[in-house]
Design a protein around this motif. Structure first.
Motif, PDB file in Angstrom:
ATOM      1  N   VAL A   1       0.582  -0.888  -0.170  1.00 39.11           N
ATOM      2  CA  VAL A   1       0.227   0.158   0.055  1.00 39.11           C
ATOM      3  C   VAL A   1       1.295   1.123  -0.431  1.00 39.11           C
ATOM      4  CG1 VAL A   1      -1.532   1.227   0.855  1.00 39.11           C
ATOM      5  CG2 VAL A   1      -2.353  -1.592   0.901  1.00 39.11           C
ATOM      6  N   TYR A   2       1.256   1.195   1.046  1.00 36.15           N
ATOM      7  CA  TYR A   2       3.002   2.417   1.150  1.00 36.15           C
ATOM      8  C   TYR A   2       3.781   1.913   0.154  1.00 36.15           C
ATOM      9  CZ  TYR A   2      -0.825   3.824   4.629  1.00 36.15           C
ATOM     10  OH  TYR A   2      -2.052   4.700   5.283  1.00 36.15           O
ATOM     11  N   GLY A   3       4.254   2.616  -0.901  1.00 40.32           N
ATOM     12  CA  GLY A   3       4.557   2.540  -1.362  1.00 40.32           C
ATOM     13  C   GLY A   3       5.114   3.473  -2.882  1.00 40.32           C
ATOM     14  N   ASP A   4       5.986   3.459  -4.016  1.00 40.33           N
ATOM     15  CA  ASP A   4       6.028   3.787  -5.238  1.00 40.33           C
ATOM     16  C   ASP A   4       5.468   2.552  -6.027  1.00 40.33           C
ATOM     17  OD1 ASP A   4       6.060   6.550  -4.625  1.00 40.33           O
ATOM     18  OD2 ASP A   4       8.601   6.465  -5.074  1.00 40.33           O
TER      19      ASP A   4
ATOM     20  N   CYS B   1      -6.212  -3.231   3.120  1.00 39.12           N
ATOM     21  CA  CYS B   1      -5.535  -3.634   4.147  1.00 39.12           C
ATOM     22  C   CYS B   1      -5.979  -5.096   3.182  1.00 39.12           C
ATOM     23  CB  CYS B   1      -5.971  -3.571   5.273  1.00 39.12           C
ATOM     24  SG  CYS B   1      -6.564  -1.974   6.484  1.00 39.12           S
ATOM     25  N   SER B   2      -6.536  -5.228   2.368  1.00 39.42           N
ATOM     26  CA  SER B   2      -6.525  -6.510   2.354  1.00 39.42           C
ATOM     27  C   SER B   2      -5.675  -6.555   0.862  1.00 39.42           C
ATOM     28  CB  SER B   2      -8.570  -6.589   0.949  1.00 39.42           C
ATOM     29  OG  SER B   2      -8.730  -5.860  -0.054  1.00 39.42           O
ATOM     30  N   THR B   3      -4.957  -6.253   0.929  1.00 39.69           N
ATOM     31  CA  THR B   3      -4.559  -6.114  -0.207  1.00 39.69           C
ATOM     32  C   THR B   3      -2.958  -7.783  -0.617  1.00 39.69           C
ATOM     33  OG1 THR B   3      -3.209  -4.152  -0.005  1.00 39.69           O
ATOM     34  CG2 THR B   3      -1.959  -5.316  -0.981  1.00 39.69           C
ATOM     35  N   GLY B   4      -2.755  -8.073   0.292  1.00 46.13           N
ATOM     36  CA  GLY B   4      -2.461  -9.121   0.586  1.00 46.13           C
ATOM     37  C   GLY B   4      -2.985 -10.739  -0.577  1.00 46.13           C
ATOM     38  N   SER B   5      -4.185 -10.327   0.645  1.00 48.95           N
ATOM     39  CA  SER B   5      -5.425 -11.482  -0.149  1.00 48.95           C
ATOM     40  C   SER B   5      -5.398 -11.665  -1.945  1.00 48.95           C
ATOM     41  CB  SER B   5      -6.553 -11.137   1.285  1.00 48.95           C
ATOM     42  OG  SER B   5      -5.733 -12.570   1.704  1.00 48.95           O
ATOM     43  N   THR B   6      -5.421 -10.228  -1.527  1.00 46.02           N
ATOM     44  CA  THR B   6      -5.978  -9.778  -3.368  1.00 46.02           C
ATOM     45  C   THR B   6      -4.937 -10.000  -4.409  1.00 46.02           C
ATOM     46  OG1 THR B   6      -7.444  -7.466  -2.629  1.00 46.02           O
ATOM     47  CG2 THR B   6      -6.298  -7.960  -5.072  1.00 46.02           C
TER      48      THR B   6
ATOM     49  N   LEU C   1      -0.232  -4.045   5.530  1.00 46.10           N
ATOM     50  CA  LEU C   1      -0.876  -4.714   5.484  1.00 46.10           C
ATOM     51  C   LEU C   1      -0.279  -5.008   4.346  1.00 46.10           C
ATOM     52  CD1 LEU C   1      -1.201  -1.379   6.287  1.00 46.10           C
ATOM     53  CD2 LEU C   1      -2.966  -0.872   5.125  1.00 46.10           C
ATOM     54  N   GLY C   2       0.300  -4.501   3.561  1.00 48.38           N
ATOM     55  CA  GLY C   2       0.605  -5.805   2.052  1.00 48.38           C
ATOM     56  C   GLY C   2       0.549  -6.848   2.637  1.00 48.38           C
ATOM     57  N   ALA C   3       1.219  -7.501   3.532  1.00 51.77           N
ATOM     58  CA  ALA C   3       1.049  -8.603   4.524  1.00 51.77           C
ATOM     59  C   ALA C   3       0.168  -9.655   4.527  1.00 51.77           C
ATOM     60  CB  ALA C   3       2.761  -8.259   5.219  1.00 51.77           C
ATOM     61  N   THR C   4       0.163  -8.896   5.127  1.00 57.92           N
ATOM     62  CA  THR C   4      -1.636  -9.106   6.258  1.00 57.92           C
ATOM     63  C   THR C   4      -2.212 -10.548   5.572  1.00 57.92           C
ATOM     64  OG1 THR C   4      -1.234  -7.596   7.306  1.00 57.92           O
ATOM     65  CG2 THR C   4      -3.652  -9.411   7.670  1.00 57.92           C
ATOM     66  N   GLY C   5      -2.600 -10.146   4.430  1.00 54.99           N
ATOM     67  CA  GLY C   5      -4.033 -11.533   3.771  1.00 54.99           C
ATOM     68  C   GLY C   5      -2.339 -12.886   3.705  1.00 54.99           C
ATOM     69  N   LEU C   6      -1.206 -12.362   3.424  1.00 56.07           N
ATOM     70  CA  LEU C   6      -1.004 -13.125   3.231  1.00 56.07           C
ATOM     71  C   LEU C   6       0.218 -14.283   4.110  1.00 56.07           C
ATOM     72  CD1 LEU C   6       1.259 -12.462  -0.692  1.00 56.07           C
ATOM     73  CD2 LEU C   6       0.106 -13.854  -0.036  1.00 56.07           C
ATOM     74  N   ALA C   7       0.322 -13.149   5.271  1.00 55.64           N
ATOM     75  CA  ALA C   7       0.787 -13.703   6.377  1.00 55.64           C
ATOM     76  C   ALA C   7      -0.530 -14.831   6.959  1.00 55.64           C
ATOM     77  CB  ALA C   7       0.491 -13.229   8.070  1.00 55.64           C
ATOM     78  N   GLN C   8      -1.851 -14.367   6.808  1.00 57.29           N
ATOM     79  CA  GLN C   8      -2.820 -14.996   7.548  1.00 57.29           C
ATOM     80  C   GLN C   8      -3.053 -17.186   6.582  1.00 57.29           C
ATOM     81  OE1 GLN C   8      -6.244 -12.481   5.932  1.00 57.29           O
ATOM     82  NE2 GLN C   8      -6.536 -12.455   8.100  1.00 57.29           N
TER      83      GLN C   8
ATOM     84  N   LEU D   1     -11.008 -20.787   6.999  1.00 52.42           N
ATOM     85  CA  LEU D   1     -11.591 -19.464   6.386  1.00 52.42           C
ATOM     86  C   LEU D   1     -10.481 -18.663   6.890  1.00 52.42           C
ATOM     87  CD1 LEU D   1     -14.065 -19.504   4.319  1.00 52.42           C
ATOM     88  CD2 LEU D   1     -14.765 -17.754   6.676  1.00 52.42           C
ATOM     89  N   GLN D   2     -10.047 -18.077   5.676  1.00 61.44           N
ATOM     90  CA  GLN D   2      -9.130 -16.799   6.323  1.00 61.44           C
ATOM     91  C   GLN D   2     -10.145 -15.366   5.130  1.00 61.44           C
ATOM     92  OE1 GLN D   2      -5.724 -16.545   3.536  1.00 61.44           O
ATOM     93  NE2 GLN D   2      -5.643 -14.373   2.760  1.00 61.44           N
ATOM     94  N   HIS D   3     -10.220 -14.467   6.506  1.00 60.90           N
ATOM     95  CA  HIS D   3     -10.991 -13.441   5.921  1.00 60.90           C
ATOM     96  C   HIS D   3     -10.645 -11.277   6.111  1.00 60.90           C
ATOM     97  CE1 HIS D   3     -12.980  -9.453   7.779  1.00 60.90           C
ATOM     98  NE2 HIS D   3     -14.550  -9.163   6.819  1.00 60.90           N
ATOM     99  N   ASN D   4     -10.376 -11.489   5.044  1.00 57.86           N
ATOM    100  CA  ASN D   4      -8.732  -9.983   4.491  1.00 57.86           C
ATOM    101  C   ASN D   4      -9.701  -8.889   4.404  1.00 57.86           C
ATOM    102  OD1 ASN D   4      -6.235  -9.532   3.190  1.00 57.86           O
ATOM    103  ND2 ASN D   4      -7.148  -8.400   5.388  1.00 57.86           N
ATOM    104  N   LEU D   5      -9.566  -7.486   5.125  1.00 58.60           N
ATOM    105  CA  LEU D   5     -10.527  -6.928   4.735  1.00 58.60           C
ATOM    106  C   LEU D   5      -9.799  -5.292   4.543  1.00 58.60           C
ATOM    107  CD1 LEU D   5     -14.053  -5.276   4.966  1.00 58.60           C
ATOM    108  CD2 LEU D   5     -13.568  -5.073   7.333  1.00 58.60           C
ATOM    109  N   GLY D   6     -10.439  -4.402   3.134  1.00 55.51           N
ATOM    110  CA  GLY D   6      -9.853  -3.237   3.348  1.00 55.51           C
ATOM    111  C   GLY D   6     -11.033  -2.944   2.966  1.00 55.51           C
ATOM    112  N   LEU D   7     -10.745  -1.478   3.870  1.00 52.50           N
ATOM    113  CA  LEU D   7     -11.665  -0.566   4.387  1.00 52.50           C
ATOM    114  C   LEU D   7     -11.627  -0.210   2.682  1.00 52.50           C
ATOM    115  CD1 LEU D   7     -14.026   0.928   6.671  1.00 52.50           C
ATOM    116  CD2 LEU D   7     -12.427   2.633   6.599  1.00 52.50           C
ATOM    117  N   GLY D   8     -13.652   0.536   2.728  1.00 54.44           N
ATOM    118  CA  GLY D   8     -13.415   1.435   1.566  1.00 54.44           C
ATOM    119  C   GLY D   8     -12.769   0.842   0.031  1.00 54.44           C
TER     120      GLY D   8
END
Length: 394
Positions: A54-57, A82-87, A345-352, A376-383
């Motif tokens: 999320v936070y990078g060029d 916040c759902s970047t990793g799962s995306t 943020l970017g790693a969370t879904g893959l850590a799950q 089951l894995q649930h990864n939520l990214g607001l908005g």
């Protein structure tokens, strides 16, 4: 689905506080190498890479992957809050199932700054401006950071609607700490009591204490996905596969319902879970273990209901019965979750994904859920987006 996507290998590095981290290419390369080694494949076998942050060029994904190798493969940069990793995982799974590729890397990393998450580009419309407007009308509290206002407001809505006590959220946080004490990769491993959580500094009086919020962290995680044919040709493991997966985004009721729980993704979570259960032909009662998006203890509690782990309004009773932990109906966040492990943020879904793969392999050591076969894995990214992934052991 013409081809199943198997999780051949996973890798994760310990998450750390901002300032204690290595630069993002080093973190990403370490996680990628661990996943490749776990899968037993060389970098040259990869045909595509999906890289989330999320936070990078732009093209930071290439910078991360180039630390592993440079073979000219397509590299896709993924950003979905916040759902970047799962995306990234969602796209990698699609590539395998469609037959577009047979061996793919999903990689996520984040190099964060200390403190609350804020807007980076202040010279253009914010993607959260509609959410901010609705939150301002529903809960006010403009002095609070964005995420705290949203998820604290969702918890407050559940308290008002169902009479949920503040102690219920404290019990979620205490449970997370007990699980994290068994996880060497968790950032916060000290066991906390309910009183510890309740007596922590109040960030929102009567609604949320400091210990109910996850810490900003830096880290990386990765997964190697393969087709069954590729696995058989190369002698790779096929003991864990993605049985179903869904991604949802907001519908009009996120705003029209004037409900803080809906605003933070309750409806997205509910819809994604229903799609996954339908795809797999199972129900929530068939789950053995769940890793869900507990950015705040409040979100874990409302997500129990969104995922169907308990009925609406019964989350507090679900917690009191111990049905969210070992010996109960379904073990939630055996890793310690975001509350204890941290949330890069970017790693969370893959850590799950890392955690649930080890649970289904039976290699989760002290935190192993007995006889776990469905996760089951649930990864939520607001908005926003919500990604729900169902894994099964073959």
């Amino acid at each position: 689905m013409s081809n199943k996507a198997f999780i051949a290998g996973v890798g994760m590095i310990p998450f750390v506080k901002p300032g204690a981290n290595e630069p993002y290419p080093h973190m990403a390369a370490k996680a990628g190498r661990l996943a490749l080694a776990d899968a037993g494949v060389e970098f040259g076998a990869l045909q595509q890479a999906y890289v989330g942050y999320v936070y990078g060029d732009s093209t930071a994904g290439q910078k991360a992957v180039y630390s592993l190798g440079m073979t000219g493969i397509p590299i896709f940069n993924v950003n979905n809050n916040c759902s970047t990793g799962s995306t990234a995982l969602f796209l990698a799974r699609q590539a395998i199932e469609s037959g577009a590729a047979e061996c793919v890397l999903a990689l996520g990393f984040e190099q964060m700054n200390p403190g609350a998450i804020g807007t980076v580009f202040n010279d253009r419309p914010s993607p959260f401006e509609d959410f901010d407007r609705e939150a301002a009308e529903l809960v006010g509290m403009p002095e609070l950071p964005l995420a705290l206002r949203y998820f604290g407001g969702a918890g407050q809505a559940h308290m008002s609607k169902h009479g949920t006590p503040l102690e219920a959220f404290a019990k979620v946080r205490a449970k997370a700490s007990r699980h994290a004490a068994r996880n060497p990769l968790a950032l916060l491993r000290k066991e906390l009591s309910v009183d510890d959580v309740m007596n922590a500094p109040m960030l929102w009086p009567g609604v949320l204490t400091r210990l109910m919020a996850c810490p900003p962290t830096c880290g990386a995680a990765a997964a190697v996905l393969v087709s069954e044919a590729f696995a058989k040709r190369n002698g790779l493991r096929t003991d864990v596969f993605i049985a179903a997966q869904a991604m949802t985004t907001d519908r009009p009721d996120s705003f029209e319902s004037h409900d803080m729980m809906k605003l933070v993704g309750y409806g997205m979570s509910q819809a994604a879970a229903r799609q996954v259960y339908e795809q797999a032909g199972i129900g929530a009662e068939d789950l053995d273990v769940v890793e869900l998006h507990d950015c705040f203890a409040q979100n874990e509690l409302i997500t129990y209901e969104a995922l169907g782990l308990c009925r609406e309004g019964e989350a507090a009773a679900f917690i009191d019965a111990g049905d969210n932990t070992y010996g109960g109906k379904v073990v939630t966040n055996p890793s310690g979750g975001l509350l204890s492990k941290g949330h890069p943020l970017g790693a969370t879904g893959l850590a799950q994904c890392y955690e649930l793969t080890h649970q289904l392999r039976g290699t989760a050591e002290q935190r192993q859920v007995p006889l776990a076969r469905t996760a089951l894995q649930h990864n939520l990214g607001l908005g926003g987006a919500c990604v729900v992934t169902l894994y099964q052991s073959a």
